[in-house]
Design an enzyme around this catalytic site. Structure first.
Site, PDB file in Angstrom:
ATOM      1  N   ARG A 123      -5.795 -16.632  -0.450  1.00 18.43           N
ATOM      2  CA  ARG A 123      -6.588 -16.120  -1.578  1.00 18.43           C
ATOM      3  C   ARG A 123      -6.469 -17.188  -2.646  1.00 18.43           C
ATOM      4  NH1 ARG A 123      -9.315 -15.354  -5.485  1.00 18.43           N
ATOM      5  NH2 ARG A 123      -9.697 -13.359  -6.538  1.00 18.43           N
ATOM      6  N   HIS A 126      -6.159 -18.411  -8.750  1.00 22.49           N
ATOM      7  CA  HIS A 126      -7.060 -17.749  -9.699  1.00 22.49           C
ATOM      8  C   HIS A 126      -6.243 -16.970 -10.729  1.00 22.49           C
ATOM      9  CE1 HIS A 126      -5.971 -14.388  -7.132  1.00 22.49           C
ATOM     10  NE2 HIS A 126      -6.422 -13.573  -8.062  1.00 22.49           N
ATOM     11  N   HIS A 128      -6.954 -13.479 -13.843  1.00 19.18           N
ATOM     12  CA  HIS A 128      -7.882 -12.487 -14.388  1.00 19.18           C
ATOM     13  C   HIS A 128      -7.266 -11.887 -15.645  1.00 19.18           C
ATOM     14  CE1 HIS A 128      -5.247 -10.508 -11.521  1.00 19.18           C
ATOM     15  NE2 HIS A 128      -5.874 -11.141 -10.533  1.00 19.18           N
ATOM     16  N   GLU A 132      -2.027  -7.520 -12.250  1.00 16.30           N
ATOM     17  CA  GLU A 132      -2.193  -7.202 -10.826  1.00 16.30           C
ATOM     18  C   GLU A 132      -0.874  -6.692 -10.252  1.00 16.30           C
ATOM     19  OE1 GLU A 132      -4.026 -10.289  -8.414  1.00 16.30           O
ATOM     20  OE2 GLU A 132      -2.505 -10.045  -6.861  1.00 16.30           O
ATOM     21  N   HIS A 171      -2.267 -17.380 -10.114  1.00 15.30           N
ATOM     22  CA  HIS A 171      -1.493 -17.053  -8.911  1.00 15.30           C
ATOM     23  C   HIS A 171      -2.308 -17.265  -7.642  1.00 15.30           C
ATOM     24  CE1 HIS A 171      -3.506 -13.381 -10.390  1.00 15.30           C
ATOM     25  NE2 HIS A 171      -3.711 -13.114  -9.113  1.00 15.30           N
ATOM     26  N   GLU A 194     -12.934  -8.094  -8.204  1.00 15.65           N
ATOM     27  CA  GLU A 194     -12.246  -9.143  -7.434  1.00 15.65           C
ATOM     28  C   GLU A 194     -13.183 -10.320  -7.123  1.00 15.65           C
ATOM     29  OE1 GLU A 194      -9.078  -9.284  -6.769  1.00 15.65           O
ATOM     30  OE2 GLU A 194      -8.958 -10.865  -5.269  1.00 15.65           O
ATOM     31  N   HIS A 307       3.067  19.185 -11.837  1.00 20.53           N
ATOM     32  CA  HIS A 307       3.515  18.305 -12.917  1.00 20.53           C
ATOM     33  C   HIS A 307       2.324  17.626 -13.575  1.00 20.53           C
ATOM     34  CE1 HIS A 307       2.710  15.434  -9.695  1.00 20.53           C
ATOM     35  NE2 HIS A 307       2.615  14.501 -10.616  1.00 20.53           N
ATOM     36  N   HIS A 309       1.519  13.805 -16.273  1.00 15.83           N
ATOM     37  CA  HIS A 309       2.064  12.570 -16.840  1.00 15.83           C
ATOM     38  C   HIS A 309       1.569  12.449 -18.279  1.00 15.83           C
ATOM     39  CE1 HIS A 309       3.177  11.514 -12.741  1.00 15.83           C
ATOM     40  NE2 HIS A 309       2.006  12.021 -12.414  1.00 15.83           N
ATOM     41  N   GLU A 314      -3.164   8.351 -13.783  1.00 17.62           N
ATOM     42  CA  GLU A 314      -2.519   8.046 -12.502  1.00 17.62           C
ATOM     43  C   GLU A 314      -3.573   7.620 -11.483  1.00 17.62           C
ATOM     44  OE1 GLU A 314      -0.082  11.195 -10.928  1.00 17.62           O
ATOM     45  OE2 GLU A 314      -0.184  10.439  -8.878  1.00 17.62           O
ATOM     46  N   HIS A 353      -1.270  18.632 -11.848  1.00 14.66           N
ATOM     47  CA  HIS A 353      -1.656  18.527 -10.439  1.00 14.66           C
ATOM     48  C   HIS A 353      -0.434  18.687  -9.548  1.00 14.66           C
ATOM     49  CE1 HIS A 353      -0.732  14.540 -12.112  1.00 14.66           C
ATOM     50  NE2 HIS A 353      -0.239  14.214 -10.914  1.00 14.66           N
TER      51      HIS A 353
HETATM   52 MN    MN Z   1      -5.334 -11.757  -8.449  1.00 11.43          MN
HETATM   53 MN    MN Z   2       1.332  12.748 -10.554  1.00 12.11          MN
END
Ligand code: MN
Ligand code: MN
Length: 415
Positions: A123, A126, A128, A132, A171, A194, A307, A309, A314, A353
């Site tokens: 890959r 590059h 961004h 990541e 990277h 991407e 629960h 967050h 998420e 959820h």
């Molecule tokens: Mn990347």
């Molecule tokens: Mn969760």
């Protein structure tokens, strides 16, 4: 279709097959919702019949959409998309596909990419804007990166390992022998693409050659071989020995202070119960990361308890097995969807959820959050640490039941 099926339902027939008739006969009050929406456990009622066109394979994968739980309600937008539906870009050194906010509109803060690199497949170097976060799903790879002080990170990662490249840090990833690798990438930007990252070849091809020559104090001809078009994913020989490449890359500046790689296989689970286990990886144990994650394994029948967050959305990826999740979004809205290998799930911040293993094998999924630290609040924990008198006045479950809830968060139940 028979005449009987085409006839509008009479009031008598409508009520005849349901328990409402018995309740009415007994002189009990019948709730209006039950009168207008009779439901049966085996879906035999006339209003549950499903004649005509059907997509049987898709229905079989989504039983909670075909017959949603009676507790589901409202027009909540979907929170699932499958990588199996994504366009696969195929190159000499492998392939890639992505699920972004353009595919799954609810996923505003995160996007995901699956990538396969053959042995030697690269890959391209590059970077961004977003960070990541990655999980190696198969095989092994060599990753390289350089931080803002010129310090180098060259690491080999294998199945189950992670890495984190902060936003703007350049990277690369190269598949190792014998069969390259396949991995998942998650970005803290729902609109990530991407196919439009900052590529080293693309940049140099769009810089005047006399500027390149001046920048490095070399003749213009030095850059004559720079490709006019991006390499993106291409194939070369395998890299040299790890120590040799690390030593050369670190010369003069040293290594990054905190590795961008994380060796999950060497970590003990954060929480274990008889129904499964979870590994939480965030800045507490992975100092380089600004993305928190949990790797959850639920045994058959196991439940990731109710629960939410409080600090972030998420993003989920289902690695293996089958499960279902109900998301409650307030205003009496709730929706249940089914998940399996390669599916993406998304839950907005503070929406409650659960995830239940509905299959007969282990369910493995990952939870990723665009924040350095993992946080959750469980229903059981809330109930255990609120005056029982007050909680019982709401729910009527009895103070004895409340007193028996474990004082520490369970995470995976039954414990
Ligand atoms: Mn990347
Ligand atoms: Mn969760």
């Amino acid at each position: 279709m028979s005449d009987e099926q085409q006839k509008p339902l009479s009031r008598r027939k409508f009520i005849g097959g349901s328990s409402a008739a018995l309740i009415a006969a007994a002189g009990l009050k019948v709730a209006s919702a039950q009168e207008t929406k009779p439901r049966s456990a085996d879906h035999h009622l006339p209003n549950e019949s499903d004649p005509g066109v059907k997509n049987d394979p898709l229905d079989a994968e989504n039983p909670d959409s075909v017959w949603s739980p009676a507790t589901d309600a409202g027009g909540q937008p979907p929170f699932k998309y499958s990588f199996a539906l994504s366009h696969k870009r195929i190159e000499e050194g492998g392939w890639t596909r992505q699920v972004t906010v353009r595919d799954l509109p609810i996923s505003k803060k995160m996007a995901g990419v699956e990538m396969r690199l053959v042995s030697g497949g690269i890959r391209e170097l590059h970077w961004h804007v977003g960070a990541e976060w990655a999980l190696m799903l198969y095989g092994s790879a060599r990753i390289t990166a350089v931080d803002e002080h010129g310090r180098s990170n060259v690491s080999d990662v294998k199945e189950g390992d992670l890495w984190l490249f902060p936003g703007g840090i350049p990277h690369s990833i190269q598949g190792l022998g014998p069969d390259g690798c396949r991995f998942l990438l998650v970005f803290d930007d729902g609109n990530f693409n991407e196919f439009e990252t900052f590529l080293i070849t693309d940049w140099l091809a769009h810089t005047p050659p006399e500027v390149l020559a001046k920048n490095f104090n070399v003749p213009e001809s030095t850059f004559a071989n720079v490709p006019k078009k991006e390499l993106f994913i291409f194939k070369r020989d395998l890299p040299r020995p790890l120590e040799e490449e690390q030593k050369q890359a670190q010369d003069g500046t040293g290594p990054v202070p905190h590795s961008f790689a994380f060796y999950t296989n060497e970590m003990q689970p954060t929480k274990v119960s008889k129904s499964g286990h979870v590994k939480i990886i965030d800045r507490n144990n992975f100092p380089a990361t600004n993305i928190a994650a949990a790797i959850v394994t639920l045994k058959p029948g196991g439940l990731r308890e109710l629960h939410w967050h409080p600090n972030e959305d998420e993003w989920q990826y289902y690695v293996q097995g089958k499960g279902r999740m109900t998301v409650f979004s307030a205003g009496a809205h709730a929706r249940t969807m089914d998940f399996e290998e390669g599916d993406v799930g998304y839950i907005e911040k503070s929406m409650p959820h659960y995830i239940e293993n509905t299959g007969d094998t282990d369910l493995v999924f990952i939870e990723v959050f665009p924040t350095p630290y993992y946080q959750d609040i469980s229903l059981a924990e809330w109930m255990a640490h609120t005056p029982f008198r007050l909680m019982n006045e709401h729910l009527g479950v009895g103070e004895d039941m409340l007193a028996k809830i474990p004082k520490k968060e369970m995470v995976i139940v039954p414990e």
